[in-house]
Design a protein around this motif. Structure first.
Motif, short mmCIF file in Angstrom:
data_model
loop_
_atom_site.label_atom_id
_atom_site.label_comp_id
_atom_site.label_asym_id
_atom_site.label_seq_id
_atom_site.Cartn_x
_atom_site.Cartn_y
_atom_site.Cartn_z
N ILE A 29 1.01 -0.69 -0.06
CA ILE A 29 -0.14 0.30 -0.29
C ILE A 29 1.00 1.08 -0.19
O ILE A 29 1.98 1.53 0.89
N LYS A 30 0.79 1.75 -1.25
CA LYS A 30 1.41 3.12 -1.12
C LYS A 30 0.45 4.64 -0.46
O LYS A 30 1.61 5.52 -0.21
N ALA A 31 -0.63 4.56 -1.02
CA ALA A 31 -1.24 5.63 -0.19
C ALA A 31 -2.62 5.10 0.34
O ALA A 31 -2.71 4.47 -0.28
N VAL A 32 -3.15 6.20 1.03
CA VAL A 32 -4.22 5.84 1.87
C VAL A 32 -5.51 7.30 2.05
O VAL A 32 -4.72 8.16 2.27
N GLY A 33 -6.16 7.45 1.22
CA GLY A 33 -6.94 8.73 1.71
C GLY A 33 -8.26 8.76 0.71
O GLY A 33 -8.68 8.29 0.24
N MET A 34 -8.37 10.11 0.43
CA MET A 34 -9.32 10.46 -0.36
C MET A 34 -9.44 11.25 -1.90
O MET A 34 -10.49 11.05 -2.88
N ASP A 35 -7.98 11.79 -2.16
CA ASP A 35 -7.71 12.66 -2.86
C ASP A 35 -6.26 12.08 -3.46
O ASP A 35 -5.41 13.22 -3.24
N ILE A 36 -5.87 11.23 -3.87
CA ILE A 36 -4.33 10.75 -3.78
C ILE A 36 -4.07 10.84 -5.92
O ILE A 36 -4.62 10.74 -7.03
#
Length: 391
Positions: A29-36
């Motif tokens: 997993i490189k990134a987690v969020g709402m607006d990657i």
């Protein structure tokens, strides 16, 4: 690169994310969020209208050790000819071609902790592994993760039938103490031999297998249903200053105040079943709720193949029906078992840097009998895809 987007993401590492995004690269997993921010050529998995969770973690089972639909040829979990067998390693018995591994994937279970049964006082080493692959060596997360020990009815019954010790709870405890004392002496001699070669003991495969336990690198994994057996397990762990986890813990709700004082983790189950033996007379889905109410960290387990591995989420859902909060139930089949086992640096939550073990559900498997597993991913690879869905 892969981007999962538009799903309701249960990170198990903070707040849920509506319309969340998860960016995956190289199985991680490189990134987690709402607006990657993502490159144009990223592969898109649109999880709109779906629940996205970490891969489920089963903290105590026996899949690959008792193979589905085979019988004796696939029964490799109990070497029940002598009560002390710490030298046995699950990795040498697990068949990753066991149909239960496919069942696990279809149920969203991506990590299992599996190992020997409870016929022996000391049964052998458990390991943690992923549920997809052809060669167990390549599926291992951590080996060993624990040393199986057992109290109560199972070793009593097995050795009573053979007309040899142990046939009483006293003998079970005595055999365990004797072996742990020998292992402690063996460890002390090994440590001393680093400066005094004359102290080096002759190699003993049983005692050598217990060295990680004596050094507190792994815990004792104690099969205990009855309250008195739980207390015996804790008593012996204290005597030798060892780490321990309490497996099954069927009567844990009857002694919750004492367990809260002990501060040990409890892996609860299998609860979805009949009172097949005397030790299960107080079995209840209230147990998880009561233990959690006192601050005890729990995992919910199937003990598969006692309960089929794919019903892990159902067991958590029945605990919710009995009053456990839904969030605590999710923790009990994701991050909690990962933390208890010591593999939370890789699995159990959706966080940057962890393995991309992710499940997409249509519906909520804890509250919705009509849910479907849409997709299961292990280390960024889609290992199960529901043919009835559009994904």
């Amino acid at each position: 690169m892969i981007l999962i987007k538009n799903g309701y993401v249960k990170t198990m590492a903070g707040d849920d994310i509506k319309n969340g995004q998860i960016l995956i690269e190289g199985g991680v997993i490189k990134a987690v969020g709402m607006d990657i921010e993502v490159p144009d050529d990223v592969e898109i998995i649109d999880a709109k209208g779906c629940l996205v969770t970490p891969g489920l973690v089963e903290g105590h089972c026996h899949i690959g050790m008792w193979e589905e639909g085979i019988g004796f040829e696939g029964e490799d979990g109990n070497e029940d000819v002598e009560p002390i067998t710490p030298q046995l390693r699950a990795i040498d018995a697990i068949n990753p071609m066991d149909m239960a591994f496919q069942d696990a994937l279809e149920g969203g279970v991506t990590t299992v902790v599996t190992g020997p049964g409870s016929a022996n006082v000391i049964g052998g080493q458990f390991l943690a592994m992923k549920t997809f692959g052809k060669r167990v060596d390549n599926m291992v997360i951590k080996d060993p993760v624990a040393m199986k020990i057992a109290f109560g009815e199972n070793p009593k019954r097995v050795y009573d039938e053979q007309h040899k010790s142990p046939v009483t709870r006293m003998a079970i405890a005595a055999l365990l103490r004797e072996t742990l004392f020998e292992a402690l002496q063996y460890k002390e001699d090994l440590d001393a031999s680093e400066t005094d070669p004359d102290r080096r003991p002759d190699f003993d495969i049983k005692l050598d297998a217990l060295i990680p336990v004596m050094r507190k690198e792994i815990p004792l994994k104690a099969h205990v249903h009855r309250a008195d057996d739980i207390f015996t397990a804790l008593r012996i762990a204290k005597e030798f200053e060892l780490d321990i986890t309490l497996e099954h813990c069927t009567e844990g709700h009857l002694i919750v105040d004492e367990l809260a004082e002990e501060g040990k983790s409890c892996l609860v189950g299998p609860t979805l079943g009949s009172r097949a033996k005397y030790e299960l007379r107080n079995i209840s889905f209230d147990t998880p709720k009561i233990l959690v109410s006192k601050g005890i960290k729990i995992a919910i387990i199937t003990d598969a193949g006692v309960i089929p591995i794919q019903y892990l989420s159902m067991c958590a859902g029945l605990a919710v029906k009995a009053g456990l909060s839904e969030q605590e139930a999710w923790k009990a089949i994701t991050i909690n078992p990962a933390e208890i086992i010591g593999i939370a640096d890789r699995v159990g939550s959706i966080e940057e840097g962890k393995d991309a073990d992710i499940v997409i559900f249509k519906g909520n498997p804890l509250t919705d009998l009509g849910y479907e597993t849409v997709m299961t991913m292990i280390e960024g690879q889609v290992v199960y895809k529901n043919s009835k869905t559009a994904y």
